[in-house]
Scaffold this motif. Sequence first.
Motif, mmCIF file in Angstrom:
data_model
loop_
_atom_site.group_PDB
_atom_site.id
_atom_site.type_symbol
_atom_site.label_atom_id
_atom_site.label_comp_id
_atom_site.label_asym_id
_atom_site.label_seq_id
_atom_site.Cartn_x
_atom_site.Cartn_y
_atom_site.Cartn_z
ATOM 1 N N ARG A 196 -4.627 6.222 -2.595
ATOM 2 C CA ARG A 196 -3.788 5.077 -2.221
ATOM 3 C C ARG A 196 -3.780 4.079 -3.353
ATOM 4 N N GLN A 213 0.725 5.532 -0.077
ATOM 5 C CA GLN A 213 -0.030 6.775 0.042
ATOM 6 C C GLN A 213 0.577 7.788 -0.917
ATOM 7 N N ARG A 228 -1.789 0.276 -4.918
ATOM 8 C CA ARG A 228 -1.047 -0.946 -4.611
ATOM 9 C C ARG A 228 0.042 -1.148 -5.661
ATOM 10 N N ASN A 257 3.783 2.193 3.582
ATOM 11 C CA ASN A 257 3.251 2.084 4.942
ATOM 12 C C ASN A 257 4.380 1.825 5.936
ATOM 13 N N LEU A 258 4.121 2.054 7.208
ATOM 14 C CA LEU A 258 5.154 1.970 8.240
ATOM 15 C C LEU A 258 5.751 0.573 8.341
ATOM 16 N N HIS A 259 4.911 -0.439 8.193
ATOM 17 C CA HIS A 259 5.381 -1.820 8.329
ATOM 18 C C HIS A 259 6.457 -2.134 7.291
ATOM 19 N N THR A 260 6.186 -1.800 6.032
ATOM 20 C CA THR A 260 7.156 -2.083 4.981
ATOM 21 C C THR A 260 8.372 -1.174 5.083
ATOM 22 N N SER A 261 8.155 0.089 5.469
ATOM 23 C CA SER A 261 9.280 1.015 5.637
ATOM 24 C C SER A 261 10.258 0.508 6.683
ATOM 25 N N ARG A 271 4.530 7.445 -0.379
ATOM 26 C CA ARG A 271 5.301 6.813 0.697
ATOM 27 C C ARG A 271 4.695 5.462 1.043
ATOM 28 N N LEU A 328 0.836 -1.197 0.000
ATOM 29 C CA LEU A 328 0.000 0.000 0.000
ATOM 30 C C LEU A 328 0.875 1.252 0.000
ATOM 31 N N SER A 369 -6.354 11.899 1.138
ATOM 32 C CA SER A 369 -6.188 10.698 1.968
ATOM 33 C C SER A 369 -6.684 9.447 1.272
ATOM 34 N N GLU A 382 11.299 6.794 6.784
ATOM 35 C CA GLU A 382 10.188 6.732 5.843
ATOM 36 C C GLU A 382 10.720 6.380 4.458
#
Length: 938
Positions: free
Chosen positions: A230, A137, A232, A189-193, A187, A135, A227, A174
Motif C-alpha cells: 500500500r 492498494q 500514499r 480505497n472505496l471512499h475516494t472511489s 486501486r 491510500l 496485502s 472502482e
Amino acid sequence: MASSKRPLNDGLDGAFEYDSYGNRRLPNSPYLGNSTNGSILSFEDRSWDGLWSELLNAEFETCDHEQQLHSNPKTKTATLSHDTEGEIESWAANSLQQHPEPFLFQESNPGETSSSGTKSSFIEKMCYGMIHRILVQVKGDMSEVDAKLKANNQNAAGDYYRFSVGTSDNDNTEVVLRFPDYTEFGRLNLHTSKALGPLIDPGIVLLDAIGTTKALCEAIGRATKLSDARVRIDINVYGSERDAKNVGRHLSSNKVYLQHPDTQRPGTIYNNPHLLKFPDTEILGNNDQIALPPDRFLKFDDAGVLEKTIAGVYASLTRGTKLDKVEGDRRIETKLLPHQQEALDFLIQRENGPIPLEFCLWKPIEGDENWYQHAVTKAKTRTPNEETGDGILADEMGMGKSLSILALIVSSHKVATEWIKTQTSESSEHSQVSQKLSPATLVVVPSAILINEWLNEIKIHLDGTLRTLKYHGKQRKSLTASIENTDIVLTTYHTLVADFGEKLSPLHKINWFRVVLDEAHIIRRQTTTFYRAVSELKARSRWCLSGTPIQNRLEDIGALFAFIQARPFHSIAMFRRFVTIPFNESEERRAVATRNLTLLLESLCLRRSRELLHLPDSNDRLRVVEFSPKEREQYDQTMKTMNRALRQKAGESHSKNIFGMFQIQLQLRILCNHGTYQHAFSWNRRSMLNEREAALCSVGDTGQVNCSACRQSIPMLGSNNVYRQYTGSCTHVLCSECLEDNEQSDIEAIDCPLCAMSGVPLTSYGPRTGVGEGHETYLKHEGYSSKMAALISDIREDLWKKKSIVFSCWTNTLNLIERYLRLESLPFQRIDGECPLGRRQKILNEFSSTSTIPILIMTTGTGAYGLNLTAANRVFIIEPQWNPSVENQAISRAIRMRQNESVLVTRYIVKDTVEQEMRSQQERKLKMAEIGNSTFSQ
C-alpha cells in the motif's frame, strides 16, 4: 491622431471629471477604474457582495447565494444549488474570450487517453487542487511494478511520478491508477472511489495521481505480502472553470476536500472551490493561498448535503399517513379537501390531545411505567412536560394552510370560551393579577397585502359569524378596546415590532388563546427584533405556518421549535446540541442528528407535498425567437465593444472585473427584450433601475435588507422600494409596511417620507432610470423587438378564454410590453414595485373577479412575494434568470389549490445569445445534479 479605443463612450469628451490625483473618471459612476492609457476606461475591482450591496443601496444582513432550484415532485427532477455569481463568471470566461489559446493547455503526451479513457487533446486550464495522501492498494507482481516505476522515467517530472486515473475495466465503481501502457498500478480505497467515480466517466475532470518515485519504490520494497503493498499518493484535479463549484460541492458532499497542490501542470491556474473566500478581499496568489485542513470543513454545512438530507427526512415522515379526516364546523362554508380534513385532525391532536403515543416525544420506559424518557435527549423523568398546545403546519405552498387554521379556529370556539373561564377562576383563587385574557386568535403576517389575503379567505370560507379585526395602520391604537370582542385579530410583524418598542404594547398585554405566525420562517434568526417581539407574546397555543421551515440552515426550524416552546427545545442551545452540531461533525454523528430531527418533525410538524392535491400538470413551452438582421447587428456590436473594455492582458483572471461581467451580460440580456428600441449603451445612459432589478433577481428570496425607516431586516422581495428610487440623492430603501404608513393617498407621485421628515426639499419620485436620463427617454420611440412580437402573437391566442400573466425582471421591459399592448388595443393591468399596496389589491381583485381584464403584466420579484394568482392559467416568462428561484416562485403563485385548469408556462429565449447560453448552463447543472444523486443513492 484620435484613439480608436473608445468602445463605450463615444462623444463623451466633455463628460469626464478628474479626481485629486488627476485620474479621469465619469461622473456618478463608481464602477470605473483608472484609465490605463489615457483613453481606455476600465472596470473597478470589487466583490459580488459589494456589487449587490451598492446596486441595491442595501445593508446586507445575510446574502445566501446558495438557492435551491425548485424541483417538480411529479417528475422527481433533481434539485441543485444555484450560484448566480459563478454562472456569470462562467459565462464570461466561455463567451467573452477573444484569444482562447492561452486558456487551454496541451496534455503531456499527444493522443494520450484522458482519465475517462477517451482521446482528449486539450482541457481548460484550471487546477482545482489536490486530494492529499490517498491510500492505494498496489496490484500485480511487485518486482514488475518496481521495474516499471524505475524504467518509465519519461513519465516523471523530477522525482514526481504521474499516473493516469480512470475506472476499472471490470467494475466502473472502482477507481484505478494506470501506467502509461494502460496496465493497472493499483486501486483507490472505496471512499475516494465513490467520490471520484461519477466525475471520471462523463469526462468532467482530468485526474493526475502523483507520488515520488523514491517513496513508491521504498513502500513496495518493504511489502512482504501483496496485502501489505500500500502506498500514499496525491491526486491533482483539473477541469473547466464553469464546473469548479459543482465539482467542489460534489467532492465535499462525499467528504473529500481539496488542498493546495504541491505541483501542477505548467501554465495552469489554481482555483480551489473549497477555499474560504471572503467578500471584498482579493484572492491570494497561488503560493499564498491557505487551504483549511480536511477536518475543519466538517464545521460548515454543505448546501448539497443539507438539501438532500432534508428532502430525505421529509420523504420519510409518516405522520400525514396516520391521520383521520375531520369534518369542518358548520360555520365553514367551503368543503374541506381530504388533506385539509387530515390537517385539522393533526391541529386538534397537537392543540388539545390526545397525541398518539408513537408521535409523543416523552415515552414510558418499558418495565417501569412510572418513568418516562425523551426520545431525543434520552432524559428521564417521572413527570414529563405537557406536549399539547403547539405545532408547525409546514405543507408546501399553495395547499391551503390558512383555511386549515380557520377550520381550527371555528372548531375550537367553545374550547376557547371554556379556557377563559378556567383561567379566570384559577387567577381568582390565587388572587393573582394576570394579563388580560382573550379567546381570540392573533394571526401575524409579513405585510398588509397578506392581511387582505386573510380577510379575503375569511370572507370566502366562513359564514360571517366570527368577528375579525385588522390591527394595522396609523389609527390602530384606537382599536385596542375592540380587541376584547373579536375572534380573529390580524396584524403584521412590523406592527408588532413597532408596538413592542413601547412600554404599553396592546398586543403584548393580552394572554391570547392562540397565536399563529404566517410565513413563520421570517423569525428564523433569533437575534432579530421580529423573533423577540413574537416570542414575548403570551398564548395558550402557538402555531407556525411555513412552506419553507428550513431555508438555508438547520437552525431555521430550531427557531420555530423555540417559538412554539417545545420543551426542552424552547432553548436553541438544545437544538444545536442534538441536531446542528452533530450534523456537521462526522457521517456517523450526522446520522444521529438526522434521526433526532426526524423524531422532532414527526411529533411537532405536519409536512405534505402538493402531490396530494393532484393539481393539473403545468405545460411548459419554450419559444426560441430569432433576431431580425438589425437586432442581430446591434447585439453583436454591443458584445464586441463591451468585450473590448473588459479584455485584460493574456493570462489575467476575469475575477477582478466583477462589474464588467455583470454589466456586459445585463446589456445583452436587455437587448434580447428590447431589440432596436434599445439605445446603444453608453455610461451617460446607464439604467440604474435595470441594474437594481437584475441584482434583486440575482440575490433572490434569501437576500435580506434593512429598512431605512424601521431598521428591520426584511426579505428583498418584501421591499417595494427595491424598485423605487426617489429623485435627488435619496438612496432610502423602505419596506412595504413603512411605505403604507406614509402613503397619504393612492397617488403615484409622493416624496420620500424620510427625506421629507428631515426637511430635504425633493420633488415627487420617479425611477432613476439612468445618469441624466428620464423615464420617458429610456427607450427609443421607434424600433422593433422580435421577442415582443412573439409575445403579442401568443397572447392573442385564446385571449378571452384564458387569463394571462406576463412576468419580466425589468420595469423598462414592462414599459415596452405596455406600449405593444396599447398599440394592439389589448386591455391589461400592471403591477410593479412602484404600485402602492392599495392600488395593487384593487388590480388583483379586478383581474380575479372580472372578465374585462384578460392580461396582467408584472415584475417577477413582485409576483414572487405573497400573492395568490390562481385566476391565471397562462404564464409568460419574458427572460431567463441566472437565479431561477424567483421566477419559479412567481409561477407557483398561479399553480395552487383549487386550480382546476392546467397552467401553460411559456418561456422566451433569443437564439444564439446570452439567453440560450444561460439555459444551456442550467441544463448542464441539472445533469451534474443527477450524477450527484446517483452517487448518493448507492
